[in-house]
Design a protein around this motif. Structure first.
Motif, short mmCIF file in Angstrom:
data_model
loop_
_atom_site.label_atom_id
_atom_site.label_comp_id
_atom_site.label_asym_id
_atom_site.label_seq_id
_atom_site.Cartn_x
_atom_site.Cartn_y
_atom_site.Cartn_z
N ARG A 207 0.84 -1.19 0.00
CA ARG A 207 0.00 0.00 0.00
C ARG A 207 0.88 1.25 0.00
O ARG A 207 0.39 2.35 0.16
CB ARG A 207 -0.87 0.01 1.26
CG ARG A 207 -2.11 -0.85 1.13
CD ARG A 207 -3.12 -0.15 0.25
NE ARG A 207 -4.25 -0.98 -0.09
CZ ARG A 207 -5.25 -1.22 0.72
NH1 ARG A 207 -5.26 -0.73 1.91
NH2 ARG A 207 -6.25 -1.96 0.33
N HIS A 292 -6.13 4.70 -11.14
CA HIS A 292 -5.21 3.82 -10.43
C HIS A 292 -3.99 3.52 -11.28
O HIS A 292 -4.11 3.28 -12.48
CB HIS A 292 -5.94 2.52 -10.08
CG HIS A 292 -5.27 1.76 -8.99
ND1 HIS A 292 -4.14 1.01 -9.20
CD2 HIS A 292 -5.57 1.63 -7.66
CE1 HIS A 292 -3.76 0.46 -8.05
NE2 HIS A 292 -4.61 0.82 -7.10
N TYR A 296 0.64 -2.01 -10.26
CA TYR A 296 1.37 -1.54 -9.09
C TYR A 296 2.48 -2.49 -8.67
O TYR A 296 3.61 -2.10 -8.47
CB TYR A 296 0.37 -1.35 -7.93
CG TYR A 296 1.02 -1.00 -6.61
CD1 TYR A 296 1.19 0.33 -6.24
CD2 TYR A 296 1.48 -1.99 -5.76
CE1 TYR A 296 1.80 0.65 -5.03
CE2 TYR A 296 2.09 -1.68 -4.55
CZ TYR A 296 2.24 -0.36 -4.19
OH TYR A 296 2.84 -0.05 -3.01
N ALA A 538 -5.68 4.16 3.10
CA ALA A 538 -6.16 3.05 2.27
C ALA A 538 -5.30 3.02 1.02
O ALA A 538 -4.16 3.49 1.02
CB ALA A 538 -7.63 3.24 1.94
N ASP A 539 -5.80 2.49 -0.07
CA ASP A 539 -5.05 2.40 -1.32
C ASP A 539 -4.70 3.81 -1.83
O ASP A 539 -5.60 4.60 -2.12
CB ASP A 539 -5.92 1.67 -2.35
CG ASP A 539 -5.17 1.45 -3.66
OD1 ASP A 539 -4.11 2.08 -3.84
OD2 ASP A 539 -5.65 0.66 -4.47
N TYR A 541 -3.72 4.79 -4.55
CA TYR A 541 -4.02 5.04 -5.97
C TYR A 541 -5.50 4.89 -6.30
O TYR A 541 -5.88 4.85 -7.46
CB TYR A 541 -3.17 4.13 -6.86
CG TYR A 541 -1.70 4.46 -6.71
CD1 TYR A 541 -1.20 5.64 -7.26
CD2 TYR A 541 -0.85 3.66 -5.97
CE1 TYR A 541 0.13 5.99 -7.09
CE2 TYR A 541 0.48 4.01 -5.79
CZ TYR A 541 0.95 5.17 -6.35
OH TYR A 541 2.27 5.53 -6.18
N ASP A 542 -6.34 4.78 -5.27
CA ASP A 542 -7.78 4.75 -5.52
C ASP A 542 -8.27 6.20 -5.50
O ASP A 542 -8.50 6.78 -4.44
CB ASP A 542 -8.47 3.92 -4.44
CG ASP A 542 -9.97 3.87 -4.68
OD1 ASP A 542 -10.43 4.47 -5.68
OD2 ASP A 542 -10.68 3.24 -3.88
N ASP A 562 -14.89 5.79 1.12
CA ASP A 562 -14.09 4.59 0.86
C ASP A 562 -14.51 3.49 1.81
O ASP A 562 -14.40 3.62 3.03
CB ASP A 562 -12.61 4.93 1.09
CG ASP A 562 -11.70 3.80 0.63
OD1 ASP A 562 -12.17 2.63 0.63
OD2 ASP A 562 -10.55 4.08 0.27
N GLU A 564 -13.20 0.97 2.70
CA GLU A 564 -12.15 0.47 3.55
C GLU A 564 -11.95 1.35 4.78
O GLU A 564 -11.60 0.89 5.86
CB GLU A 564 -10.87 0.40 2.75
CG GLU A 564 -9.90 -0.58 3.33
CD GLU A 564 -8.67 -0.64 2.52
OE1 GLU A 564 -8.78 -0.78 1.28
OE2 GLU A 564 -7.59 -0.49 3.10
N HIS A 576 -12.06 -3.06 -6.28
CA HIS A 576 -10.77 -3.56 -6.78
C HIS A 576 -10.99 -4.71 -7.72
O HIS A 576 -11.75 -5.62 -7.43
CB HIS A 576 -9.90 -4.01 -5.61
CG HIS A 576 -9.41 -2.86 -4.82
ND1 HIS A 576 -8.33 -2.12 -5.20
CD2 HIS A 576 -9.90 -2.29 -3.70
CE1 HIS A 576 -8.16 -1.14 -4.31
NE2 HIS A 576 -9.11 -1.23 -3.41
N HIS B 89 -6.98 -2.06 -13.51
CA HIS B 89 -5.88 -1.85 -12.55
C HIS B 89 -4.62 -2.55 -13.01
O HIS B 89 -3.53 -2.09 -12.76
CB HIS B 89 -6.26 -2.40 -11.17
CG HIS B 89 -7.18 -1.49 -10.43
ND1 HIS B 89 -6.99 -1.18 -9.12
CD2 HIS B 89 -8.28 -0.83 -10.83
CE1 HIS B 89 -7.96 -0.35 -8.73
NE2 HIS B 89 -8.75 -0.14 -9.76
#
Lengths: 577, 370
Positions: A207, A292, A296, A538-539, A541-542, A562, A564, A576, B89
């Motif tokens: 992350r 995103h 990654y 959190a992520d 890149y979100d 979010d 999460e 995701h 992604h």
């Protein structure tokens, strides 16, 4: 819509209005002493930045002197080959040791890394300040060297030339480089510990923003490789002062051994320069595409792969040195392995543009320039890793062009891109984007005119480090020199653009580009202690929860949306895949 | 109409064939946009690799930049619109493809480069051997029969192997037209070989101008680095044999009383990089007034005394560090083994009659008068 946003997950997040602007790290304490003895990573980062930029100006002046001298064969602006030799040596040494190596990790990294992790500082703030003063001491040694007669060894200090030259400043500059090495080691150590120990809740290894991955991979190389440089330089000093034959064959030493030692550090050092640049580019492209990052894990792993391979390929600098044919073959084979993770990164960056929403901000233009230039710089590495073509191209302008595409066209362009990216965060001011973009274009054009020509020079057989040259090369040299003037103009525009923003620039919002990482979630400029409480993440890149706010003319991160961060949030189709 | 076209095509292809033929007959592959003349037998393989890698570069560069430009234009964000959310992604098959495909390509590049390199490093057994000595800032080439030269002369149609050593710092011998390069390292021998099938001819004072191939020093070696370049002349077999025998005897063939003005200026050409005749300081002291200067100071340095001017010059040529003129660095290389007694005599004679030579070029001034 209010910009004051209180997350429902029970955390207090700093917001723009939560603290008055006067509490920023720039104004928290005042006076010169508060800067000289500061332990604040942001202030240390800024001090590094101004020092590095000052050195860049100096190194750039030497570059312009070198280019101007090469306008004509024979004497142009100096009739002394020794003077010219000092110029190119100074240009190289300043740019490598004082500018590129500390530029991204020590200047931008210091500023950004702890904020990105929601930490208050790096793991060892005192060591951090000590690193900076080591840098200053190293730089002063270089100045001392100039006062004592300068040095004309080339930045590589190859023996036995470096141990026998009559230039008086060799020992001070070796000492300077030795000290700069320790500055680099301590910074690396600090960052390794910081990344291991100070990541905020929610930031698992996968992350981490890719800039952190890149800085982390760089820090590992700094810690592992730089001591070898230190030992090598020390041996060189010992050899020059008390004539112990380690490298000089007339005293029983071996000059090729020096090259092994030197490149065992200096090849990984190339990745100390380029890896952080790749990290910046990953983040700039993702943020300005508002989508995103593509692949990654491939990008993160390729940083680590590059860091590891970087220790195994040093011999490709020595294909014509007299190193055995077997060694040449092995080093050639391993060198190609670096091409793969580099190519993977490029493809991932391009793929990140796909179906994104691309905002052409100034940092984004620099990132696109980087993609263009790094592709050329990387691909021309193929000619040099290949054994029989390298024999022809080694030590010609082709090599000069190749490493300028990588070190300047890529590492420094990314650094300038990163500077534009985080400038509003550093000073709380927006620069004029039109001027910034125009400067980027001028630099880009000037760069290609300067250095693409040098590929042609080198392929036609023009050796490097030449004060005088054959008349048939002149046309290329003239074009290259004109390019360097264009580039200087571009950097002048960049300087005007950035500096003028400090005086008349629009006030910067906390999040001008739409980033999700934590540094965009505290005020611009950040408060002294970054965050009152360690935030959760959190992520990074979100970007689906990054929203535009008309009132502040900036973005804000709606963590409440979010799932999460907030279990009650509505699950969107876009979680995701 | 079609007749004309046909004729034109015919003429064009005829001209092409003719020019290709002329090229093959006249000499090596000429210089092109990227590369200089390809004059050695290995150059074609190097240039093939160069082109092969170049095309790979062109392809990937075009691919990356085209996609980048296309995506930036197509997916450019317009103010007031929402951000796209339909992006992928990652895509494992795609990512594996663009990892594995380049891997295969670079393995191929490595393999061809390696094969080519084996040819470049392995000298054929019947090579003609030339001893090379590099020093700051001159090359000395020594041939099997004892002949020596400053420029490199090689026989055509025969592999030539250079056995190289340096007396001071690192140098590197590079002949771009032959695509060969090798560092010359003090304390060890290094070797390099090539074969050139296209004679250039030898330069002469009367004959037409001859273009030799460039020979450069490519390892930085200080003040004179960029002037440490010479020419390579490729001679047809008979010419080369003749040249070798002339070159080995040229000093002996000159009468004793003509030695200083016939051999002197030729030998001075090698000293000229550091020593002037007109009094201007170079890397070393000027030769102007050298006789008087040396005679006035028979004691030079601690306890060092030279009984005669000749002794001083001889020592300075063979053991240059013995006495260093104040104000100058100990930069002169030794010429032991390069200059025999007759050569040293010629230099000493030249110094004693400096007023008979042009102070700029070292040319003998009385030649015209005689």
């Amino acid at each position: 819509m209010s910009t004051i946003h209180l997350p429902t997950s029970g955390q207090i997040r700093d917001t723009i209005e939560a603290r008055p602007e006067s509490d920023s790290y720039l104004t928290h304490t005042r006076g010169v002493l508060s800067w000289i003895f500061t332990l604040d990573h942001k202030r240390i980062g800024l001090m590094y930045m101004w020092s590095v930029l000052g050195s860049f100006l100096l190194g750039g002046i030497f570059a312009l002197l070198v280019r101007t001298e090469l306008l004509t064969p024979g004497p142009t602006i100096t009739s002394s080959a020794d003077t010219y030799n000092q110029w190119f040596t100074l240009h190289g040494a300043i740019m490598v040791f004082l500018v590129i190596i500390p530029s991204i990790p020590a200047a931008l990294g210091n500023f950004v890394l702890p904020v990105m992790m929601g930490a208050k500082d790096v793991a060892f703030p005192r060591l951090n300040l000590f690193s900076y003063y080591l840098w200053v001491t190293g730089a002063l040694c270089c100045v001392l060297s100039l006062a004592m007669g300068g040095f004309d060894t080339g930045w590589t200090f190859y023996t036995p030339y470096s141990t026998t030259t009559s230039a008086g400043g060799v020992i001070p500059v070796l000492t300077g480089a030795f000290i700069l090495g320790f500055s680099s080691i301590f910074t690396g150590l600090n960052f390794v510990v910081t990344v291991h120990k100070l990541r905020p809740p929610g930031m698992t290894w996968f992350r981490m923003p890719l800039f952190l991955w890149a800085i982390y991979a760089t820090a590992i190389i700094q810690v592992l490789a730089t001591p070898v440089l230190g030992i090598t330089l020390l041996l060189l000093i010992v050899e020059r002062t008390v004539n112990i034959g380690i490298f000089n064959p007339s005293m029983g030493g071996d000059p090729v051994l020096y090259q092994h030692f030197f490149w065992f550090y200096s090849h990984p050092a190339v990745y100390i320069m380029i890896l952080p640049a790749m990290g910046i580019i990953s983040d700039i492209i993702a943020i300005n595409s508002h989508r995103h990052i593509f692949g990654y894990r491939f990008i993160a792993f390729s940083s680590i792969a590059i860091a590891m391979f970087s220790f195994l390929v040093w011999g490709h600098h020595m294909f014509t040195s007299g190193q055995s044919a077997l060694m040449n073959t092995l080093f050639s084979a391993i060198s190609f392995s670096v091409a793969i993770p580099s190519a993977v990164k490029v493809f991932n960056w391009v793929a990140t543009l796909y179906k994104g929403s691309v905002s052409l901000t100034t940092p984004m233009w620099y990132a696109l320039a980087f993609l263009f230039l790094f592709t050329i710089g990387g691909l021309t590495g193929l000619h040099l890793a290949t054994l029989n073509t390298d024999v022809h191209l080694h030590d010609t302008y082709f090599v000069v062009a190749h490493f300028h595409y990588v070190m300047m066209g890529s590492a420094l362009i990314a650094m300038v891109g990163g500077l534009h990216h985080w400038w509003p965060k550093m000073f709380g001011r927006m620069y004029n984007e039109k001027l910034g973009t125009a400067a980027c274009f001028v630099v880009f054009i000037g760069f290609n005119v300067t250095f693409f020509t040098q590929f042609m020079l080198g392929a036609h057989g023009m050796p490097r480090r030449y004060y005088d040259y054959q008349p048939e090369f002149q046309v290329y040299h003239v074009i290259s020199t004109i390019g360097s003037y264009i580039m200087a103009l571009g950097f002048g525009m960049t300087a005007v653009c950035l500096v003028s923003s400090l005086f008349g620039g629009k006030k910067a919002p906390a999040n001008p580009w739409g980033g999700r990482t934590l540094e965009w979630q505290c005020a611009s400029p950040p408060p002294f202690d970054n965050f009152a409480k360690t935030p959760r993440v959190a992520d990074p890149y979100d970007f689906s929860v990054v929203k535009w706010d008309e009132k502040t003319q900036g973005y804000w991160v709606d963590d409440a949306a979010d799932p999460e961060m907030n279990p009650n949030a509505p699950k969107t189709a876009h979680a995701h895949h | 109409m079609s007749m004309t076209l046909q004729t034109l095509t015919h003429i064009a292809s005829g001209a092409q064939a003719a020019s290709a033929f002329a090229q093959a007959a006249a000499g090596p592959e000429p210089a092109n946009f990227w590369q200089p003349v390809a004059a050695s037998t290995n150059a074609a393989a190097v240039d093939f690799m160069w082109d092969f890698i170049n095309w790979i570069c062109y392809f990937f560069f075009a691919l990356v930049v085209a996609l980048m430009v296309y995506f930036v234009i197509k997916y450019r964000h317009r103010a007031g619109t929402a951000f796209r959310t339909d992006y992928p992604h990652h895509n494992t098959p795609l990512e594996l493809t663009w990892s594995i495909l380049p891997t295969i390509l670079v393995i191929a590049i490595f393999w061809f480069g390696f094969k080519g390199y084996l040819d470049v490093t392995t000298a054929p057994k019947n090579s003609f051997e030339i001893q090379v000595q590099a020093q700051k800032w001159a090359w000395n080439f020594k041939y099997p029969n004892g002949a020596q030269s400053d420029d490199l002369y090689v026989p055509a149609n025969r592999p030539v192997r250079l056995v190289m050593r340096s007396t001071d710092v690192l140098h590197s011998l590079y002949i771009p037209d032959f695509r060969v390069k090798k560092d010359v390292v003090p304390g060890r021998y290094s070797t390099l070989w090539f074969q050139c099938d296209y004679p250039t001819g030898a330069p002469s004072e009367k004959g037409p101008k001859v273009d030799g191939h460039h020979l450069f020093c490519t390892e930085y070696c200080g003040t004179g680095h960029s002037n440490m370049n010479r020419k390579v002349y490729v001679l047809a077999e008979a010419d080369f044999t003749q040249w070798l025998s002339d070159q080995s005897q040229w000093l002996d063939k000159i009468a004793d009383d003509e030695l200083y003005f016939k051999a002197g200026p030729k030998l001075f050409a090698r000293c000229q990089q550091c020593h002037s005749l007109d009094g201007s300081a170079g890397i070393g002291p000027s030769w102007k007034g050298i006789v008087e200067r040396v005679k006035a100071y028979p004691n030079v340095g601690e306890g060092k005394q030279y009984p005669t001017f000749e002794d001083y010059i001889r020592t300075s040529i063979l053991v240059p560090g013995e006495y260093v003129v104040p104000g100058y660095a100990n930069a002169m290389p030794t010429f032991k083994g390069q200059l025999n007694d007759r050569g040293i005599d010629a230099v000493i004679g030249f110094m004693k009659h400096l007023d008979e030579f042009d102070p700029k070029t070292g040319k003998y001034l009385k030649a015209a008068a005689k």
